[in-house]
Every structure is written in structure tokens, then in C-alpha cells.
Scaffold this active site. Structure first.
Site, mmCIF file in Angstrom:
data_model
loop_
_atom_site.group_PDB
_atom_site.id
_atom_site.type_symbol
_atom_site.label_atom_id
_atom_site.label_comp_id
_atom_site.label_asym_id
_atom_site.label_seq_id
_atom_site.Cartn_x
_atom_site.Cartn_y
_atom_site.Cartn_z
ATOM 1 N N HIS A 113 -9.123 1.050 -5.581
ATOM 2 C CA HIS A 113 -8.265 0.225 -4.733
ATOM 3 C C HIS A 113 -6.828 0.645 -5.002
ATOM 4 O O HIS A 113 -6.434 0.823 -6.160
ATOM 5 C CB HIS A 113 -8.447 -1.261 -5.054
ATOM 6 C CG HIS A 113 -9.862 -1.711 -4.879
ATOM 7 N ND1 HIS A 113 -10.364 -2.071 -3.656
ATOM 8 C CD2 HIS A 113 -10.876 -1.796 -5.760
ATOM 9 C CE1 HIS A 113 -11.638 -2.382 -3.795
ATOM 10 N NE2 HIS A 113 -11.988 -2.222 -5.063
ATOM 11 N N ILE A 114 -6.074 0.780 -3.946
ATOM 12 C CA ILE A 114 -4.685 1.211 -4.067
ATOM 13 C C ILE A 114 -3.869 0.140 -4.798
ATOM 14 O O ILE A 114 -3.093 0.430 -5.692
ATOM 15 C CB ILE A 114 -4.106 1.475 -2.659
ATOM 16 C CG1 ILE A 114 -4.888 2.622 -1.992
ATOM 17 C CG2 ILE A 114 -2.620 1.777 -2.726
ATOM 18 C CD1 ILE A 114 -4.687 2.713 -0.476
ATOM 19 N N SER A 115 -4.096 -1.101 -4.397
ATOM 20 C CA SER A 115 -3.377 -2.217 -5.020
ATOM 21 C C SER A 115 -4.151 -2.728 -6.232
ATOM 22 O O SER A 115 -5.337 -2.425 -6.401
ATOM 23 C CB SER A 115 -3.193 -3.341 -3.997
ATOM 24 O OG SER A 115 -4.468 -3.804 -3.550
ATOM 25 N N TYR A 134 0.799 -1.237 0.000
ATOM 26 C CA TYR A 134 0.000 0.000 0.000
ATOM 27 C C TYR A 134 0.831 1.286 0.000
ATOM 28 O O TYR A 134 0.271 2.381 -0.034
ATOM 29 C CB TYR A 134 -0.948 -0.011 1.212
ATOM 30 C CG TYR A 134 -1.870 -1.205 1.223
ATOM 31 C CD1 TYR A 134 -2.889 -1.315 0.279
ATOM 32 C CD2 TYR A 134 -1.725 -2.235 2.147
ATOM 33 C CE1 TYR A 134 -3.737 -2.415 0.253
ATOM 34 C CE2 TYR A 134 -2.567 -3.339 2.140
ATOM 35 C CZ TYR A 134 -3.563 -3.424 1.198
ATOM 36 O OH TYR A 134 -4.394 -4.511 1.175
ATOM 37 N N ASP A 189 -25.893 -2.678 -1.076
ATOM 38 C CA ASP A 189 -27.299 -2.239 -1.136
ATOM 39 C C ASP A 189 -27.416 -0.724 -0.965
ATOM 40 O O ASP A 189 -28.232 -0.077 -1.627
ATOM 41 C CB ASP A 189 -28.134 -2.950 -0.064
ATOM 42 C CG ASP A 189 -28.420 -4.400 -0.426
ATOM 43 O OD1 ASP A 189 -28.276 -4.753 -1.613
ATOM 44 O OD2 ASP A 189 -28.772 -5.170 0.481
ATOM 45 N N ASN A 192 -13.115 3.748 -1.454
ATOM 46 C CA ASN A 192 -12.262 2.573 -1.309
ATOM 47 C C ASN A 192 -12.912 1.749 -0.195
ATOM 48 O O ASN A 192 -12.706 2.037 0.990
ATOM 49 C CB ASN A 192 -10.832 2.951 -0.935
ATOM 50 C CG ASN A 192 -9.931 1.722 -0.871
ATOM 51 O OD1 ASN A 192 -10.427 0.586 -0.836
ATOM 52 N ND2 ASN A 192 -8.625 1.940 -0.844
#
Ligand code: CA2
Length: 158
Positions: A100-102, A23, A87, A74
Site C-alpha cells: 500500500h502506498i499510504s 498518494y 480466495d 496493491n
């Protein structure tokens, strides 16, 4: 002025402190500072929040229905199992940019399938924390808010 909620899920308060090989070393406070600087350039208001609690994420998404024009999210660990977050996002009828960072697709099977992506307008992953800048820009573009001062390839694209 338009408002974009930037929501971060469980454990992202530890960004920069744990697992830097995945990360990176940038903290969430530094990410939020850069988001604020970029928001000022493109002329949008942002509201950055992080929680370790699924229900709080749900409450914030409900709040966004009235208070936000787009959501950058995220969902972290809530990406893979959270029907409540899914939902809640289904009730938000404006742009949702999931990030998403990765690169979740290059990770183990458990991390490869975000159920949130089924309701996201767009998904960004694998760009590191720079993904937050890209997500913010994409959300502003979806709202047709990018200022004329930005060059055409960024504002309009090809
Ligand atoms: O790459 C991402 O941004 C993730 O959403 C992060 C989640 C992971 O479950 C997803 O597969 C991908 C995990 C966030 C955990 O937060 C940490 C933050 C700093 C250090 C360690 C964990």
C-alpha cells in the site's frame, strides 16, 4: 527467467492525478517504468497490470498460478472486503507481497484492516510509491534471485 506479476487494483490508474497529499504525484506509468528499470537490474521479468474490476483481478491471480513466480499486489479498495480476491490469492502457493502506498495503519478505521494481509507473505505500506521498488526487491529475494552484483546487506541482509 522468473516472472513477477505486479497487480494494481481499483482506481490506481488515477495515481498522481487525485489526492496527491495521500498518494503523491507520481503516475502509475512512472511507477511501472521504474519497476521495469529495477527488474532489469535484478534480472527478473515483470508483468504490470491495473484493473478497476474485482473479477479481472481474480482472473489475473488465476493466470499467475501458471505464469508467475511471485505476485506483488496493491489490492487498493479490494483490500478491505474482497473475499474473491482473498480466495484467489489462497490458491497461489508462491510469494505474495502486498503493498500500500499510504500507511493504512495510520488512516481511518475503515482503511486499517486489509483482509488480504492474512494470506500475504509480506506487507509493505507507507513508503509511498517507493514501496513498489521495495516490494519487487523483496519478492526477488524470497525467490533467491537477487544477483551477486548487489551488495550483501541488500542481497542477504543482516
Ligand atoms: O495506499 C494504498 O496504496 C491503498 O491501497 C490505496 C487504496 C486505499 O483504499 C487503501 O486504503 C490504500 C485506494 C486507491 C485509490 O486510488 C487512488 C489513486 C489515486 C488517487 C486517488 C485514489
Amino acid at each position: 527467467m522468473a516472472t513477477i506479476f505486479i497487480l494494481n487494483g481499483p482506481n490506481l490508474n488515477l495515481l498522481g492525478e487525485r489526492e496527491p497529499e495521500i498518494y503523491g504525484r507520481t503516475t502509475l506509468a512512472e511507477v511501472e517504468k521504474s519497476c521495469a528499470e529495477y527488474a532489469a537490474i535484478i534480472g527478473v521479468d515483470i508483468d504490470c497490470r491495473q484493473t478497476n474490476h474485482e473479477g479481472v483481478l481474480v482472473d489475473w491471480i488465476h493466470e499467475a498460478r501458471k505464469a508467475a513466480d511471485a505476485i506483488v499486489i496493491n489490492p487498493a479498495g479490494c483490500s478491505f472486503h474482497s473475499i474473491p480476491v482473498l480466495d484467489a490469492l489462497k490458491t497461489f502457493d508462491k510469494p505474495i507481497v502486498e503493498l500500500h502506498i499510504s500507511n493504512i495503519h495510520a488512516r481511518d478505521a475503515f482503511h486499517q484492516h486489509s483482509i488480504i494481509s492474512t494470506v500475504s507473505t509480506g506487507v509493505i505500506c507507507g513508503l509511498g510509491v517507493y514501496g513498489y521498488m521495495v516490494a519487487l526487491q523483496a519478492a526477488a529475494r524470497m525467490l533467491d534471485l537477487l544477483p551477486d552484483s548487489l551488495p550483501a546487506p541488500i542481497r542477504v541482509g543482516p
